[in-house]
Design a protein around this motif. Structure first.
Motif, PDB file in Angstrom:
ATOM      1  N   ILE A   8      60.464  68.231  96.820  1.00  0.00           N
ATOM      2  CA  ILE A   8      61.729  69.073  96.372  1.00  0.00           C
ATOM      3  C   ILE A   8      61.780  68.522  94.937  1.00  0.00           C
ATOM      4  O   ILE A   8      62.178  67.594  94.809  1.00  0.00           O
ATOM      5  N   VAL A   9      61.847  69.751  94.318  1.00  0.00           N
ATOM      6  CA  VAL A   9      61.973  69.668  92.640  1.00  0.00           C
ATOM      7  C   VAL A   9      63.513  69.756  92.307  1.00  0.00           C
ATOM      8  O   VAL A   9      64.078  70.688  92.860  1.00  0.00           O
ATOM      9  N   PRO A  10      64.137  68.639  91.722  1.00  0.00           N
ATOM     10  CA  PRO A  10      65.381  68.443  91.530  1.00  0.00           C
ATOM     11  C   PRO A  10      66.061  69.622  90.555  1.00  0.00           C
ATOM     12  O   PRO A  10      64.766  70.003  89.559  1.00  0.00           O
ATOM     13  N   PRO A  11      67.178  70.206  90.679  1.00  0.00           N
ATOM     14  CA  PRO A  11      67.382  71.207  89.624  1.00  0.00           C
ATOM     15  C   PRO A  11      67.462  70.547  88.307  1.00  0.00           C
ATOM     16  O   PRO A  11      67.129  71.706  87.286  1.00  0.00           O
ATOM     17  N   SER A  12      67.867  69.620  87.888  1.00  0.00           N
ATOM     18  CA  SER A  12      67.607  68.817  86.493  1.00  0.00           C
ATOM     19  C   SER A  12      65.965  69.233  85.795  1.00  0.00           C
ATOM     20  O   SER A  12      66.223  69.330  84.820  1.00  0.00           O
ATOM     21  N   PHE A  13      65.245  69.186  86.924  1.00  0.00           N
ATOM     22  CA  PHE A  13      63.839  69.483  86.324  1.00  0.00           C
ATOM     23  C   PHE A  13      63.492  71.004  86.154  1.00  0.00           C
ATOM     24  O   PHE A  13      62.733  71.114  85.111  1.00  0.00           O
ATOM     25  N   ILE A  14      63.943  71.613  87.201  1.00  0.00           N
ATOM     26  CA  ILE A  14      63.788  73.204  87.171  1.00  0.00           C
ATOM     27  C   ILE A  14      64.493  73.772  85.711  1.00  0.00           C
ATOM     28  O   ILE A  14      64.060  74.681  85.130  1.00  0.00           O
ATOM     29  N   ALA A  15      65.601  73.273  85.241  1.00  0.00           N
ATOM     30  CA  ALA A  15      66.325  73.637  84.293  1.00  0.00           C
ATOM     31  C   ALA A  15      65.436  73.489  82.995  1.00  0.00           C
ATOM     32  O   ALA A  15      65.728  74.507  82.144  1.00  0.00           O
ATOM     33  N   LEU A  16      64.364  72.724  82.894  1.00  0.00           N
ATOM     34  CA  LEU A  16      63.569  72.490  81.770  1.00  0.00           C
ATOM     35  C   LEU A  16      62.855  73.729  81.566  1.00  0.00           C
ATOM     36  O   LEU A  16      62.325  74.124  80.455  1.00  0.00           O
ATOM     37  N   PHE A  17      62.700  74.717  82.759  1.00  0.00           N
ATOM     38  CA  PHE A  17      61.998  75.863  82.718  1.00  0.00           C
ATOM     39  C   PHE A  17      62.593  77.175  82.600  1.00  0.00           C
ATOM     40  O   PHE A  17      62.113  78.223  82.535  1.00  0.00           O
ATOM     41  N   VAL A  18      63.787  77.019  82.521  1.00  0.00           N
ATOM     42  CA  VAL A  18      64.794  78.050  82.216  1.00  0.00           C
ATOM     43  C   VAL A  18      65.175  78.342  81.023  1.00  0.00           C
ATOM     44  O   VAL A  18      66.488  77.555  80.491  1.00  0.00           O
ATOM     45  N   PRO A  19      65.051  79.329  80.175  1.00  0.00           N
ATOM     46  CA  PRO A  19      65.443  79.406  78.899  1.00  0.00           C
ATOM     47  C   PRO A  19      67.277  79.678  78.894  1.00  0.00           C
ATOM     48  O   PRO A  19      67.651  80.477  79.756  1.00  0.00           O
ATOM     49  N   GLY A  21      70.556  81.430  78.585  1.00  0.00           N
ATOM     50  CA  GLY A  21      70.723  82.842  78.755  1.00  0.00           C
ATOM     51  C   GLY A  21      70.019  83.505  80.229  1.00  0.00           C
ATOM     52  O   GLY A  21      70.306  84.620  80.452  1.00  0.00           O
ATOM     53  N   ARG A  22      68.978  82.730  80.737  1.00  0.00           N
ATOM     54  CA  ARG A  22      68.408  83.199  82.016  1.00  0.00           C
ATOM     55  C   ARG A  22      68.635  82.693  83.052  1.00  0.00           C
ATOM     56  O   ARG A  22      69.056  81.555  83.082  1.00  0.00           O
ATOM     57  N   LEU A  23      68.280  83.142  84.121  1.00  0.00           N
ATOM     58  CA  LEU A  23      68.656  82.689  85.523  1.00  0.00           C
ATOM     59  C   LEU A  23      67.345  81.998  86.134  1.00  0.00           C
ATOM     60  O   LEU A  23      67.324  81.208  87.065  1.00  0.00           O
TER      61      LEU A  23
END
Length: 102
Positions: A8-19, A21-23
């Motif tokens: 389970i990848v935490p949202p804080s880590f996934i956020a590193l890959f979301v530019p 203004g993007r979702l």
């Protein structure tokens, strides 16, 4: 990576890959999960080193985290964003104040 992977990848880590203004992340789930595993393992492995530095060098927790961050940046194994995440996770694992300190 199979669908039955238990990571389970935490949202804080996934956020590193979301530019901004993007979702959606810019990388596939498999890539993000692999990078997360690497970064989580780094944070776990650095716990003992961080505690030893604090004790032997007589420096503050924030100084230790700064040194670790610098070292990760020089290693080239992780990106700058991943290095910052590793240091924040390390502080969390050690129950130290969040990094960077407010």
């Amino acid at each position: 990576m199979s669908e039955d992977n238990q990571i389970i990848v935490p949202p804080s880590f996934i956020a590193l890959f979301v530019p901004p203004g993007r979702l959606r992340p810019t990388e596939p789930r498999e890539h993000i999960a692999a990078r997360y595993e690497l970064c989580e393992d780094l944070a776990q492995m650095l716990c003992e080193t961080a505690l030893t530095q604090r004790a032997t060098l007589g420096i503050t927790e924030d100084d230790v985290l700064e040194r670790v961050h610098r070292g990760l940046g020089e290693g080239g194994i992780v990106t700058e964003a991943e290095a910052a995440w590793v240091v924040r996770r390390l502080a969390e694992l050690l129950d130290w104040p969040p990094w960077p300190a407010p």
